[in-house]
Design a protein around this motif. Structure first.
Motif, PDB file in Angstrom:
ATOM      1  N   SER A  36      70.892 -15.707  37.221  1.00 50.22           N
ATOM      2  CA  SER A  36      71.010 -15.149  38.560  1.00 50.22           C
ATOM      3  C   SER A  36      69.653 -14.903  39.181  1.00 50.22           C
ATOM      4  O   SER A  36      68.787 -14.291  38.559  1.00 50.22           O
ATOM      5  CB  SER A  36      71.746 -13.808  38.507  1.00 50.22           C
ATOM      6  N   PRO A  37      69.477 -15.355  40.420  1.00 52.25           N
ATOM      7  CA  PRO A  37      68.229 -15.009  41.115  1.00 52.25           C
ATOM      8  C   PRO A  37      68.127 -13.486  41.222  1.00 52.25           C
ATOM      9  O   PRO A  37      69.144 -12.798  41.256  1.00 52.25           O
ATOM     10  CB  PRO A  37      68.394 -15.634  42.498  1.00 52.25           C
ATOM     11  N   PRO A  38      66.909 -12.969  41.241  1.00 57.54           N
ATOM     12  CA  PRO A  38      66.766 -11.519  41.307  1.00 57.54           C
ATOM     13  C   PRO A  38      67.330 -10.961  42.603  1.00 57.54           C
ATOM     14  O   PRO A  38      67.379 -11.648  43.617  1.00 57.54           O
ATOM     15  CB  PRO A  38      65.250 -11.299  41.239  1.00 57.54           C
ATOM     16  N   ARG A  39      67.775  -9.721  42.514  1.00 53.95           N
ATOM     17  CA  ARG A  39      68.247  -9.030  43.713  1.00 53.95           C
ATOM     18  C   ARG A  39      67.050  -8.753  44.614  1.00 53.95           C
ATOM     19  O   ARG A  39      65.914  -8.945  44.231  1.00 53.95           O
ATOM     20  CB  ARG A  39      68.915  -7.718  43.316  1.00 53.95           C
ATOM     21  N   ALA A  40      67.309  -8.260  45.797  1.00 57.12           N
ATOM     22  CA  ALA A  40      66.233  -7.901  46.716  1.00 57.12           C
ATOM     23  C   ALA A  40      65.297  -6.907  46.029  1.00 57.12           C
ATOM     24  O   ALA A  40      65.729  -6.020  45.302  1.00 57.12           O
ATOM     25  CB  ALA A  40      66.813  -7.294  47.984  1.00 57.12           C
ATOM     26  N   THR A  41      64.028  -7.085  46.251  1.00 56.02           N
ATOM     27  CA  THR A  41      63.032  -6.206  45.667  1.00 56.02           C
ATOM     28  C   THR A  41      62.217  -5.581  46.782  1.00 56.02           C
ATOM     29  O   THR A  41      61.688  -6.295  47.637  1.00 56.02           O
ATOM     30  CB  THR A  41      62.079  -6.999  44.738  1.00 56.02           C
ATOM     31  N   PHE A  42      62.117  -4.267  46.778  1.00 56.25           N
ATOM     32  CA  PHE A  42      61.350  -3.534  47.774  1.00 56.25           C
ATOM     33  C   PHE A  42      60.176  -2.872  47.081  1.00 56.25           C
ATOM     34  O   PHE A  42      60.346  -2.195  46.062  1.00 56.25           O
ATOM     35  CB  PHE A  42      62.238  -2.472  48.445  1.00 56.25           C
ATOM     36  N   VAL A  43      58.977  -3.092  47.609  1.00 58.52           N
ATOM     37  CA  VAL A  43      57.779  -2.457  47.074  1.00 58.52           C
ATOM     38  C   VAL A  43      57.179  -1.627  48.205  1.00 58.52           C
ATOM     39  O   VAL A  43      56.666  -2.179  49.178  1.00 58.52           O
ATOM     40  CB  VAL A  43      56.758  -3.497  46.572  1.00 58.52           C
ATOM     41  N   PRO A  44      57.250  -0.306  48.101  1.00 57.77           N
ATOM     42  CA  PRO A  44      56.672   0.547  49.151  1.00 57.77           C
ATOM     43  C   PRO A  44      55.163   0.323  49.290  1.00 57.77           C
ATOM     44  O   PRO A  44      54.492   0.009  48.294  1.00 57.77           O
ATOM     45  CB  PRO A  44      56.960   1.970  48.666  1.00 57.77           C
ATOM     46  N   ALA A  45      54.662   0.483  50.497  1.00 58.31           N
ATOM     47  CA  ALA A  45      53.222   0.351  50.743  1.00 58.31           C
ATOM     48  C   ALA A  45      52.469   1.245  49.764  1.00 58.31           C
ATOM     49  O   ALA A  45      52.847   2.384  49.516  1.00 58.31           O
ATOM     50  CB  ALA A  45      52.900   0.747  52.174  1.00 58.31           C
ATOM     51  N   GLY A  46      51.436   0.717  49.183  1.00 58.76           N
ATOM     52  CA  GLY A  46      50.633   1.486  48.242  1.00 58.76           C
ATOM     53  C   GLY A  46      51.095   1.387  46.803  1.00 58.76           C
ATOM     54  O   GLY A  46      50.378   1.817  45.899  1.00 58.76           O
ATOM     55  N   ASP A  47      52.296   0.842  46.552  1.00 62.59           N
ATOM     56  CA  ASP A  47      52.802   0.739  45.183  1.00 62.59           C
ATOM     57  C   ASP A  47      52.521  -0.611  44.525  1.00 62.59           C
ATOM     58  O   ASP A  47      52.741  -0.772  43.331  1.00 62.59           O
ATOM     59  CB  ASP A  47      54.311   1.002  45.143  1.00 62.59           C
ATOM     60  N   ALA A  48      52.073  -1.594  45.301  1.00 64.10           N
ATOM     61  CA  ALA A  48      51.792  -2.916  44.737  1.00 64.10           C
ATOM     62  C   ALA A  48      50.532  -2.828  43.877  1.00 64.10           C
ATOM     63  O   ALA A  48      49.567  -2.154  44.237  1.00 64.10           O
ATOM     64  CB  ALA A  48      51.606  -3.945  45.848  1.00 64.10           C
ATOM     65  N   PRO A  49      50.529  -3.510  42.721  1.00 59.79           N
ATOM     66  CA  PRO A  49      49.346  -3.455  41.856  1.00 59.79           C
ATOM     67  C   PRO A  49      48.140  -4.115  42.521  1.00 59.79           C
ATOM     68  O   PRO A  49      48.236  -5.215  43.060  1.00 59.79           O
ATOM     69  CB  PRO A  49      49.773  -4.223  40.605  1.00 59.79           C
ATOM     70  N   THR A  50      47.013  -3.408  42.499  1.00 58.98           N
ATOM     71  CA  THR A  50      45.777  -3.896  43.100  1.00 58.98           C
ATOM     72  C   THR A  50      44.676  -3.861  42.049  1.00 58.98           C
ATOM     73  O   THR A  50      44.549  -2.884  41.313  1.00 58.98           O
ATOM     74  CB  THR A  50      45.366  -3.028  44.304  1.00 58.98           C
ATOM     75  N   TYR A  51      43.904  -4.936  41.993  1.00 57.53           N
ATOM     76  CA  TYR A  51      42.775  -5.039  41.081  1.00 57.53           C
ATOM     77  C   TYR A  51      41.540  -5.359  41.899  1.00 57.53           C
ATOM     78  O   TYR A  51      41.598  -6.156  42.837  1.00 57.53           O
ATOM     79  CB  TYR A  51      43.014  -6.146  40.040  1.00 57.53           C
ATOM     80  N   THR A  52      40.409  -4.759  41.530  1.00 53.51           N
ATOM     81  CA  THR A  52      39.154  -5.010  42.226  1.00 53.51           C
ATOM     82  C   THR A  52      38.146  -5.530  41.212  1.00 53.51           C
ATOM     83  O   THR A  52      37.964  -4.917  40.146  1.00 53.51           O
ATOM     84  CB  THR A  52      38.639  -3.724  42.908  1.00 53.51           C
TER      85      THR A  52
END
Length: 181
Positions: free
Chosen positions: A69-85
């Motif tokens: 099954s394709p994944p269900r809708a995914t919501f990522v709130p602003a600021g919760d996405a992984p960020t690397y510098t």
């Protein structure tokens, strides 16, 4: 297996195998499904039997339904996405992975910063860059492409490549990285 599930199953098997860090040979041994058959399944060249699908799912420690099954809708709130510098101050935020082999990434590149040389990705992988603001130079295969606000470039990423910000202001770009299905 229903024909609409065939494509997703192959992609999901490949993605799960990559997630676990196991080779196709290891999956073949654990599942009892030949390497050649697994390759054809992952490349959507073969619809497999239910018995093989169950064996593959078991070897991947996954529910069969999760691989079908394709994944269900995914919501990522602003600021919760992984960020690397990185050391050059370039930030990379993974915004979405809507399907195996596809990722939407946001890069913020400080003025005059240059990324490290990226190794070649898997064969037939492409990157599509869209510049939100600023300037970026994308280099691949000895060619340089200069982009400014609003420009879009699609290039092969199965070769070493890098990008840099030649401008005096921060560059923001969105990139879609897509591997062959």
């Amino acid at each position: 297996m229903d024909s609409s599930d065939i494509g997703y199953f192959g992609h999901a098997v490949r993605a799960r195998r990559a997630e676990l860090g196991i080779t196709m040979d290891q999956l073949a041994e654990a599942s009892g499904v030949s390497r050649g058959t697994l390759s054809r399944i992952e490349n959507n060249a073969l619809s497999t039997s239910l018995a093989n699908a169950i064996a593959i799912a078991g070897a991947l420690s996954s529910d069969l339904s999760a691989l079908l099954s394709p994944p269900r809708a995914t919501f990522v709130p602003a600021g919760d996405a992984p960020t690397y510098t990185d050391d050059a101050g370039i930030s990379r935020t993974s915004l979405a992975r809507p399907d195996p082999g596809i990722e939407l990434i946001k890069f913020v590149i400080p003025p005059k910063a240059t990324s490290a040389q990226f190794a070649a990705h898997a064969e037939s992988t492409s990157e599509t860059l869209h510049v939100i603001s600023g300037k970026v130079t994308y280099e691949v295969d000895g060619q340089e492409y200069s982009l400014e606000t609003g420009d879009t470039l699609t290039a092969r990423a199965d070769r070493p490549h890098r990008f840099s910000n030649p401008g005096g202001t921060t560059c923001v770009l969105h990139m879609i990285s897509a591997s062959a299905r």
